[in-house]
Design an enzyme around this catalytic site. Sequence first.
Site, PDB file in Angstrom:
ATOM      1  N   HIS A 191      44.346  36.405  51.737  1.00 36.78           N
ATOM      2  CA  HIS A 191      44.368  36.097  50.304  1.00 36.78           C
ATOM      3  C   HIS A 191      45.722  36.534  49.752  1.00 36.78           C
ATOM      4  CE1 HIS A 191      43.448  40.400  49.807  1.00 36.78           C
ATOM      5  NE2 HIS A 191      42.548  40.216  50.745  1.00 36.78           N
TER       6      HIS A 191
ATOM      7  N   GLY B 128      45.357  46.909  50.511  1.00 35.07           N
ATOM      8  CA  GLY B 128      44.647  46.691  49.258  1.00 35.07           C
ATOM      9  C   GLY B 128      43.964  47.922  48.716  1.00 35.07           C
TER      10      GLY B 128
ATOM     11  N   ASN C 101      43.889  51.265  44.520  1.00 33.91           N
ATOM     12  CA  ASN C 101      42.887  52.063  43.826  1.00 33.91           C
ATOM     13  C   ASN C 101      43.562  53.312  43.282  1.00 33.91           C
ATOM     14  OD1 ASN C 101      40.652  53.997  43.359  1.00 33.91           O
ATOM     15  ND2 ASN C 101      39.390  52.390  44.255  1.00 33.91           N
TER      16      ASN C 101
ATOM     17  N   ASP D 285      47.668  42.071  49.977  1.00 39.41           N
ATOM     18  CA  ASP D 285      48.215  41.212  51.020  1.00 39.41           C
ATOM     19  C   ASP D 285      49.507  40.513  50.620  1.00 39.41           C
ATOM     20  OD1 ASP D 285      46.319  41.913  52.806  1.00 39.41           O
ATOM     21  OD2 ASP D 285      45.379  39.946  52.989  1.00 39.41           O
TER      22      ASP D 285
ATOM     23  N   ARG E  36      50.297  44.416  38.772  1.00 41.87           N
ATOM     24  CA  ARG E  36      50.447  45.177  37.535  1.00 41.87           C
ATOM     25  C   ARG E  36      51.532  44.573  36.638  1.00 41.87           C
ATOM     26  NH1 ARG E  36      46.131  47.357  39.475  1.00 41.87           N
ATOM     27  NH2 ARG E  36      46.211  49.402  40.451  1.00 41.87           N
TER      28      ARG E  36
ATOM     29  N   ARG F 276      36.608  47.478  30.625  1.00 42.59           N
ATOM     30  CA  ARG F 276      37.925  47.517  31.259  1.00 42.59           C
ATOM     31  C   ARG F 276      38.911  48.289  30.382  1.00 42.59           C
ATOM     32  NH1 ARG F 276      38.680  42.534  33.840  1.00 42.59           N
ATOM     33  NH2 ARG F 276      40.849  43.119  34.158  1.00 42.59           N
TER      34      ARG F 276
END
Length: 546
Positions: free
Chosen positions: A11, A286, A290, A314, A393, A423
């Site tokens: 991906h 990935g 976090n 990725d 980001r 969020r």
Amino acid sequence: MKILGINAIFHDPAAALVVDGEIVIAQEEERLSRKKARKTPVPFNRWELPELAVASCLAESGLTMADLDAVVYSYEPSLVPDQDTDEPRGFWEQVHKTYAQTAPQFLHRMFPDLDPARVGFVPHHFAHAASAYLAAPYDSCAVLVLDGRGEVATHLAGRAEHGELTVLASQHLPHSLGLLYEDVTEHLGFRRCADEYKVMALAAYGQPAYLRRFRERVRANADGTFVVEPLDLHELVPRRLRGEEMESHHADLAATVQRRLEEVLVDLARWLRRETGERDLAMAGGVALNCVANSRIAREGSFERVWVQPAAGDAGTALGGALYTAQAAGDPVKHMTTAALGRGWSEAETEAWLQSSRIPYSRPPDVAAVVARALADNKVVGWFQGRSEFGPRALGHRSLLANPRYRGNLERLNDIKGREQFRPVAPMVLLERAAEIFDGPLPSPYMLFTHQVRPGWAERVPAALHVDGSARIQTIAEDDEPLVARMLKEFERETGVPVVINTSFNVAEMPIADHPRDAVACFATTPMDLLALGPFVLRRRDLSED
């Protein structure tokens, strides 16, 4: 050497160009195709190549495929063992392998001037690792890569010294911390390989109610590897379908997987510190996106400094594959100093586009001062400056900005973007003021760690904080981001607060703006108040009058 790196097999398709060891451009396909998460991570479309990103890299550099010394694909098909194709997983593994093997021919058909013989392969986790240790500002460091999967591995731990990597541990399938987090993401009604950050945000609303079960099934080993045994998520929490109401047990499941991930990562980091003796750690994969887990590693993993690749997912393997190949060829690889590696637009190009599109605009003497004043007046501002960021980001180049002093601006921004109200948004803060306001790893230029707000500041920047009082901050150094720094200083002069809310310049299910057209379209179709497009300013009243 002129080296083009490509990520395509899983991906986040992307391309990156490295010339004589220096990063020239790195571009994600979705920014150009305008289709969020352009490639759904299912086996039958893994052949799709980032042709728009490749073309953009060539156009920005003025090169053609014939000028390149090497094209590198961040997946090594020879590492995939032959398996029983009568078993579904084995069948699809062979399909992946075949697609990767035929990538040179696919590329040649898209770009006829490319000699397929110039296309090579770099193992997926080596590309992840190189995107960290070759880009980080360290001559030697420990290296930690964790993601869903590569060819057969899901993890790499090692030591890099003067550009050479020694692998000390590697975990193979089926054990995967990244796939576990993806499974929970999907179980909670989100998209796997795309919405894991939503689980991280949701975790702050819950309690780790299922931690005992997760600790039994998910654990670190004494040799730097780990075990992820099967977990029946349905037994713990009923599956949530997309669009269904979020309930407390969903947040509890998110809190549980988040807590156990953090605990295992700290164990792995401590092992790596003991094995390498290194003071510094570079991370990619990935899982390294976090930021809550990254902060626990920074606090408890025994390393003095932690550097995370801004495009740790990725997409970053396109860059890592190119850097790895450059290093192997003997090019002096230069450290990464900015994430602003995508396309950029000159003032002349931007103004010509505005004029040809008949869009009314003005050019104030100081766009930073105009934006600061608008933010002080509690307006929401679109901010489109310089080259686009590489990675997920928004770092002050493709951002939506707002005043952090009004608690309601968090809900306001989530409404503008059409996303879930649980969020958070992120504060950007002047580097020299950050330690006064936030407690956590500094500097933090890529928004990859969380910080706790210091006493006396929570009531001054309420919209910048998550429900647990944390904030995923971006520190702004004037030498690196002079325009953003000037805007922050002007905002502080207006309000007494050197912090501005920053979230990505997009709405839900759309990629971050990359072209001025994207920025104007988003501005025109949402209740933003002002758009700073390079040195030019667009105001809502001017658009409505036109």
